[in-house]
Motif scaffolding. Structure first.
Motif, mmCIF file in Angstrom:
data_model
loop_
_atom_site.group_PDB
_atom_site.id
_atom_site.type_symbol
_atom_site.label_atom_id
_atom_site.label_comp_id
_atom_site.label_asym_id
_atom_site.label_seq_id
_atom_site.Cartn_x
_atom_site.Cartn_y
_atom_site.Cartn_z
ATOM 1 N N LEU A 143 0.798 -1.120 -0.090
ATOM 2 C CA LEU A 143 0.126 0.136 0.080
ATOM 3 C C LEU A 143 0.797 1.221 0.082
ATOM 4 O O LEU A 143 0.489 2.140 -0.673
ATOM 5 C CB LEU A 143 -0.984 -0.098 1.237
ATOM 6 N N GLU A 144 1.777 1.307 0.915
ATOM 7 C CA GLU A 144 2.716 2.651 0.657
ATOM 8 C C GLU A 144 3.365 2.779 -0.568
ATOM 9 O O GLU A 144 3.558 4.038 -0.649
ATOM 10 C CB GLU A 144 3.589 2.452 2.107
ATOM 11 N N ARG A 145 3.679 1.745 -1.210
ATOM 12 C CA ARG A 145 4.284 2.176 -2.395
ATOM 13 C C ARG A 145 3.495 2.326 -3.675
ATOM 14 O O ARG A 145 3.664 3.090 -4.486
ATOM 15 C CB ARG A 145 5.573 0.700 -2.532
ATOM 16 N N HIS A 146 2.505 1.360 -3.665
ATOM 17 C CA HIS A 146 1.876 1.361 -4.940
ATOM 18 C C HIS A 146 0.376 1.888 -5.021
ATOM 19 O O HIS A 146 0.251 2.567 -5.948
ATOM 20 C CB HIS A 146 1.704 -0.097 -5.425
ATOM 21 N N LEU A 147 -0.301 1.986 -3.817
ATOM 22 C CA LEU A 147 -1.317 2.655 -3.707
ATOM 23 C C LEU A 147 -1.000 4.206 -3.646
ATOM 24 O O LEU A 147 -1.781 5.019 -4.337
ATOM 25 C CB LEU A 147 -2.211 2.245 -2.577
ATOM 26 N N GLY A 148 0.127 4.467 -3.039
ATOM 27 C CA GLY A 148 0.602 5.890 -2.845
ATOM 28 C C GLY A 148 0.951 6.396 -4.448
ATOM 29 O O GLY A 148 0.837 7.376 -4.602
ATOM 30 N N ALA A 149 1.408 5.402 -5.083
ATOM 31 C CA ALA A 149 2.057 5.893 -6.351
ATOM 32 C C ALA A 149 0.888 6.445 -7.169
ATOM 33 O O ALA A 149 1.002 7.159 -8.044
ATOM 34 C CB ALA A 149 2.934 4.833 -6.965
ATOM 35 N N VAL B 171 8.960 5.987 -5.367
ATOM 36 C CA VAL B 171 8.124 4.917 -6.328
ATOM 37 C C VAL B 171 7.973 5.509 -7.524
ATOM 38 O O VAL B 171 8.170 5.097 -8.701
ATOM 39 C CB VAL B 171 7.287 4.191 -5.562
ATOM 40 N N TRP B 172 7.089 6.431 -7.322
ATOM 41 C CA TRP B 172 6.853 7.294 -8.708
ATOM 42 C C TRP B 172 7.667 7.955 -9.526
ATOM 43 O O TRP B 172 7.608 7.600 -10.848
ATOM 44 C CB TRP B 172 5.717 8.527 -8.035
ATOM 45 N N HIS B 173 8.765 8.281 -9.004
ATOM 46 C CA HIS B 173 9.902 8.865 -9.660
ATOM 47 C C HIS B 173 10.884 7.900 -10.197
ATOM 48 O O HIS B 173 11.530 8.155 -11.445
ATOM 49 C CB HIS B 173 10.599 9.859 -8.944
ATOM 50 N N HIS B 174 11.101 6.657 -9.530
ATOM 51 C CA HIS B 174 12.236 5.895 -9.789
ATOM 52 C C HIS B 174 11.907 4.450 -10.065
ATOM 53 O O HIS B 174 12.749 3.755 -10.766
ATOM 54 C CB HIS B 174 13.182 6.055 -8.794
ATOM 55 N N ASP B 175 11.000 4.131 -9.263
ATOM 56 C CA ASP B 175 10.644 2.584 -9.683
ATOM 57 C C ASP B 175 10.439 2.042 -10.869
ATOM 58 O O ASP B 175 9.381 2.640 -11.533
ATOM 59 C CB ASP B 175 9.501 2.062 -8.415
ATOM 60 N N PRO B 176 11.120 1.149 -11.454
ATOM 61 C CA PRO B 176 10.597 0.948 -12.722
ATOM 62 C C PRO B 176 9.573 0.292 -13.050
ATOM 63 O O PRO B 176 9.018 0.569 -14.344
ATOM 64 C CB PRO B 176 12.087 -0.234 -12.842
ATOM 65 N N TRP C 226 6.709 1.457 -12.343
ATOM 66 C CA TRP C 226 5.712 2.645 -12.391
ATOM 67 C C TRP C 226 6.229 3.723 -13.552
ATOM 68 O O TRP C 226 5.274 4.556 -13.570
ATOM 69 C CB TRP C 226 5.786 3.505 -11.189
ATOM 70 N N GLN C 227 7.311 3.281 -14.304
ATOM 71 C CA GLN C 227 7.695 4.392 -15.405
ATOM 72 C C GLN C 227 7.003 4.194 -16.453
ATOM 73 O O GLN C 227 6.866 5.411 -17.226
ATOM 74 C CB GLN C 227 9.238 4.305 -15.509
ATOM 75 N N GLY C 228 6.398 3.348 -16.772
ATOM 76 C CA GLY C 228 5.448 3.218 -18.062
ATOM 77 C C GLY C 228 4.173 3.857 -17.862
ATOM 78 O O GLY C 228 3.667 4.869 -18.490
ATOM 79 N N VAL C 229 3.680 3.749 -16.434
ATOM 80 C CA VAL C 229 2.366 4.457 -16.198
ATOM 81 C C VAL C 229 2.724 6.139 -16.006
ATOM 82 O O VAL C 229 2.073 6.785 -16.511
ATOM 83 C CB VAL C 229 1.832 4.113 -14.845
ATOM 84 N N ARG C 230 3.705 6.331 -15.497
ATOM 85 C CA ARG C 230 4.024 7.909 -15.376
ATOM 86 C C ARG C 230 4.384 8.452 -16.706
ATOM 87 O O ARG C 230 3.730 9.510 -17.070
ATOM 88 C CB ARG C 230 5.646 7.922 -14.678
ATOM 89 N N GLU C 231 5.009 7.687 -17.681
ATOM 90 C CA GLU C 231 5.190 8.227 -19.207
ATOM 91 C C GLU C 231 3.810 8.250 -19.740
ATOM 92 O O GLU C 231 3.613 9.433 -20.316
ATOM 93 C CB GLU C 231 6.373 7.413 -19.866
ATOM 94 N N ASN C 232 2.967 7.504 -19.462
ATOM 95 C CA ASN C 232 1.766 7.430 -20.239
ATOM 96 C C ASN C 232 0.802 8.605 -19.761
ATOM 97 O O ASN C 232 0.354 9.428 -20.389
ATOM 98 C CB ASN C 232 0.755 6.144 -19.807
ATOM 99 N N VAL C 233 0.895 8.959 -18.330
ATOM 100 C CA VAL C 233 0.133 10.048 -17.746
ATOM 101 C C VAL C 233 0.877 11.419 -18.297
ATOM 102 O O VAL C 233 0.052 12.267 -18.655
ATOM 103 C CB VAL C 233 0.171 10.045 -16.404
ATOM 104 N N GLU C 234 2.035 11.503 -18.326
ATOM 105 C CA GLU C 234 2.761 12.559 -18.630
ATOM 106 C C GLU C 234 2.580 12.923 -20.124
ATOM 107 O O GLU C 234 2.293 14.233 -20.635
ATOM 108 C CB GLU C 234 4.327 12.621 -18.393
ATOM 109 N N ARG C 235 2.681 11.869 -20.975
ATOM 110 C CA ARG C 235 2.123 12.214 -22.534
ATOM 111 C C ARG C 235 0.671 12.780 -22.708
ATOM 112 O O ARG C 235 0.328 13.312 -23.456
ATOM 113 C CB ARG C 235 2.384 10.854 -23.179
ATOM 114 N N LEU C 236 -0.371 12.031 -21.822
ATOM 115 C CA LEU C 236 -1.775 12.760 -21.885
ATOM 116 C C LEU C 236 -1.794 14.031 -21.720
ATOM 117 O O LEU C 236 -2.679 14.723 -22.388
ATOM 118 C CB LEU C 236 -2.545 11.654 -20.952
ATOM 119 N N THR C 237 -1.085 14.623 -20.815
ATOM 120 C CA THR C 237 -1.128 15.874 -20.214
ATOM 121 C C THR C 237 -0.613 16.895 -21.341
ATOM 122 O O THR C 237 -0.933 18.152 -21.277
ATOM 123 C CB THR C 237 -0.395 16.183 -18.975
ATOM 124 N N ALA C 238 0.145 16.339 -22.354
ATOM 125 C CA ALA C 238 0.877 17.078 -23.553
ATOM 126 C C ALA C 238 -0.226 17.308 -24.716
ATOM 127 O O ALA C 238 0.256 17.816 -25.622
ATOM 128 C CB ALA C 238 2.173 16.652 -23.669
#
Length: 367
Positions: free
Chosen positions: A138-144, A209-214, A216-228
């Protein structure tokens, strides 16, 4: 000297009459409801009365064009802010009938429910029965996931809600934004509660986790591309139809809500379930909007072609993001739900939406 005689002046006689329009009788004269639009049913709903045509349009009521514009010469709500076309954008009405009052009423009800559940959990000492493995999950993934919800609410839907050509569409998107921001806040407050529960919960772990855990980086990239995305309709489609089905519902519904109870956690599902309920409502208006566009008599073929291009662009990115998350399915102590099963259900949800919109399944969805 000849005398000068002025001609008598003529004044119109004064008649005290009522204004012509005010004295006329016409259909609806004795009614308090508005009559400048045709309601869907026999009588206009409150949603229609306070939403339809609140934002005027030169094609309907502004005979002299837009009364305001932008520096580049465009006025009001330019229709070229999206590649999609409609014979009449004003045909869309939100099936949820959302307007300003429902934002506060529905969200306040959700917040009260969450607060009551969390208080009951504290009183019952529910957190003390969790295993260390589940606390870490929970602390890692629900938080991310909190970062994904906030990013979509603040930088996708908040941006979109000014761009659509009618007040009805923009209001629905504004409610969508409110849902996302409230749910992200709910997750943040839950994170604080667990940090103070004395169970060894690291409330700051989600940042790393959001910034560095491998995973989550696919989800992070997806979200950031959606914002553009600049096209408001593409942004809405890529987020609510593609990302939310293949990543959002996959994580929230087909993982967290499936395995929480198996790990002695009956609290988290009540919280995450509110996010799923929000998405059900948001998907309802999204389907109605794009169904209207794909069935448009004049522009349906064009719109289906554009949406197919968007599917080819965004489905591979969301599929990759989903598959990057696969390792977290093995982290809870009870992991009876497999990633393959969860992804299959999520992909089936997307196929259902595409069938409803008369769109073809893109390549790569079944890989």
């Amino acid at each position: 000297m000849a005398s000068t005689q002025q001609a008598p002046r003529s004044f119109p006689s004064i008649e005290f009459t009522g204004a012509e329009a005010g004295l006329k009788e016409f259909p609806g004269s004795a009614s308090r409801s508005y009559n400048y639009f045709t309601p869907q049913r026999a009588r206009a709903t409150m949603y229609e009365d306070v939403t339809v045509d609140v934002q005027p349009d030169p094609e309907r009521h502004l005979s002299q064009g837009w009364i305001y514009g932008f520096a580049d010469g465009k006025g009001g709500y330019p229709k070229d802010w999206t590649w999609l076309r409609s014979a009449d954008w004003h045909r869309f009405l939100d099936p949820n009938e959302e307007w300003e009052q429902t934002i506060y009423r529905n969200n306040s009800n959700v917040v009260r429910q969450i607060q009551l559940n969390l208080q009951n959990a504290k009183n019952a000492g529910a957190y003390s029965t969790w295993t260390g493995t589940w606390v870490t999950f929970l602390e890692r993934h629900l938080g991310a996931w909190m970062h994904a919800e906030h990013g979509l609410g603040m930088h996708v839907f908040t941006s979109e809600q000014r761009s659509a050509p009618t007040n009805m569409i923009n209001t629905a998107i504004a409610v969508n934004s409110a849902h996302k921001l409230r749910f992200a806040q709910d997750l943040a407050l839950y994170n604080l509660d667990l940090s103070e529960a004395g169970i060894g919960f690291d409330g700051a772990a989600h940042k790393q986790v959001w910034h560095h855990d491998p995973v989550w980086q696919g989800v992070r990239e997806n979200v950031e591309r959606l914002t553009a995305i600049e096209d408001w309709a593409e942004s809405l489609f890529a987020t609510n139809v593609v990302f939310e089905q293949l990543v959002g519902a996959l994580f929230r519904s087909h993982l967290v809500m499936q395995v929480s109870a198996r790990n002695n956690d009956y609290v988290t599902p009540t919280l995450v379930g509110t996010g799923e309920h929000d998405y059900d409502r948001d998907l309802r208006y999204t389907r109605a909007l794009f169904r209207m566009l794909t069935a448009d008599e004049a522009h349906g073929a064009h719109n289906r072609g554009v949406l197919q291009q968007w599917l080819e662009r965004w489905v591979p990115l969301s599929v990759a993001a989903a598959r990057t998350l696969q390792p977290i399915w093995s982290q809870p102590s009870d992991r009876s739900v497999t990633f393959a099963t969860s992804f299959q259900v999520a992909a089936s949800g997307l196929r259902s939406v595409l069938a409803d919109l008369d769109l073809t399944e893109p390549k790569g969805l079944d890989k």
